[in-house]
Write a protein that holds these residues in place. Structure first.
Motif, short mmCIF file in Angstrom:
data_model
loop_
_atom_site.label_atom_id
_atom_site.label_comp_id
_atom_site.label_asym_id
_atom_site.label_seq_id
_atom_site.Cartn_x
_atom_site.Cartn_y
_atom_site.Cartn_z
N GLY A 105 0.81 -1.21 0.00
CA GLY A 105 0.00 0.00 0.00
C GLY A 105 0.84 1.26 0.00
N ASP A 106 2.01 1.18 0.62
CA ASP A 106 2.88 2.34 0.74
C ASP A 106 3.30 2.89 -0.62
OD1 ASP A 106 4.89 4.15 2.05
OD2 ASP A 106 6.27 2.83 1.01
N GLY A 107 3.62 2.01 -1.55
CA GLY A 107 4.05 2.47 -2.86
C GLY A 107 2.99 3.30 -3.55
N TRP A 108 1.76 2.84 -3.47
CA TRP A 108 0.65 3.59 -4.08
C TRP A 108 0.44 4.92 -3.39
CZ3 TRP A 108 -2.12 1.94 -8.35
CH2 TRP A 108 -1.87 0.63 -8.77
N VAL A 226 -6.67 4.61 -1.36
CA VAL A 226 -5.80 4.22 -2.48
C VAL A 226 -4.79 3.18 -2.01
CG1 VAL A 226 -3.97 5.02 -4.03
CG2 VAL A 226 -6.06 6.35 -3.78
N GLY A 227 -4.22 3.40 -0.81
CA GLY A 227 -3.25 2.46 -0.27
C GLY A 227 -3.86 1.08 -0.03
N VAL A 228 -5.06 1.06 0.55
CA VAL A 228 -5.73 -0.22 0.82
C VAL A 228 -6.04 -0.94 -0.48
CG1 VAL A 228 -7.88 -1.25 1.66
CG2 VAL A 228 -6.68 0.46 3.06
N ALA A 229 -6.59 -0.18 -1.46
CA ALA A 229 -6.92 -0.79 -2.76
C ALA A 229 -5.65 -1.32 -3.43
CB ALA A 229 -7.62 0.23 -3.65
#
Length: 235
Positions: A105-108, A226-229
């Motif tokens: 999730g961090d990358g997003w 966004v991170g979770v998705a």
């Protein structure tokens, strides 16, 4: 006022997003912000050729903030701060370990956090700056005024932004300092246009910062989503 471009300006602009004009604009936003605002509002988005466009400059400043966020380890702290009751079912659904889920999730989030929040800042500040301006700006110049203030705020916060990301007492203290810098940027930039009295300027600056922080809270929720998705769809 016209500007003579030096041979290395285009190369610096292509690689860094900054050339001589951007550097001069950033300098004057620190030293004489009201003059820069007046040039942008009265002589066009390039201030009659003296300055970089506020939107273009803001993109460049955001690129620096994104680099700082990346070097600081990214935006994973947003997922780390979510309640276990929310995170645990999502991690279980993904079939990953907690660390792997947060890393994915961090990358997003690191990719979208700065530009997404910046858009929310602009949409929150533009209506107020239009309302307070002595002229009928319309939306185009209203957003120019918004990005002018955002540039003035960002150049002041850059020296402390390294410590602004994350959780804990240090990040909280720096976040308060960043908000105060936003009010200072507004007061130094807008006297005579957005307010006449310094007292009124501070009050309006506080109101502007409150609106921006509400927008940031909403944007932060979207960044988390966004991170979770991203963590759920990443293999």
């Amino acid at each position: 006022m016209t500007e003579t471009r030096k041979p290395g300006d285009e190369l610096a602009e292509d690689f860094l997003g900054f050339a001589r004009r951007e550097v001069v604009t950033a300098r004057d936003l620190v030293l004489r912000p009201s003059m820069v605002l007046r040039a942008w509002m009265e002589a066009g988005p390039e201030g009659g050729g003296a300055y970089a466009r506020p939107l273009r400059l803001y993109f460049g400043l955001n690129a620096i903030l994104m680099l700082i966020l990346f070097l600081q380890g990214g935006a994973g702290f947003i997922l780390e701060g979510m309640p276990p009751a929310v995170m645990d079912p999502l991690i279980e659904q993904s079939g990953k370990s907690r660390d792997a889920f947060i890393a994915d999730g961090d990358g997003w989030m690191t990719l979208v956090m700065v530009p997404l929040l910046s858009a929310f800042y602009a949409f929150a500040s533009a209506p107020l700056l239009r309302l307070w301006d002595k002229e009928d700006l319309g939306w185009r110049r209203g957003f120019r005024a918004s990005f002018a203030w955002l540039c003035g705020w960002t150049v002041l916060m850059l020296p402390v932004s390294w410590w602004a990301y994350g959780t804990g007492p240090q990040a909280a203290m720096v976040s308060v300092a960043v908000m105060l810098l936003g009010i200072i940027a507004f007061v130094r930039m807008g006297h005579g246009r957005w307010f006449q009295s310094r007292f009124v300027g501070v009050f309006k600056g506080f109101s502007l910062m409150l609106a921006v922080q509400i927008a940031a809270a909403i944007g932060g929720v979207l960044v988390g989503m966004v991170g979770v998705a991203g963590a759920l769809i990443s293999p």
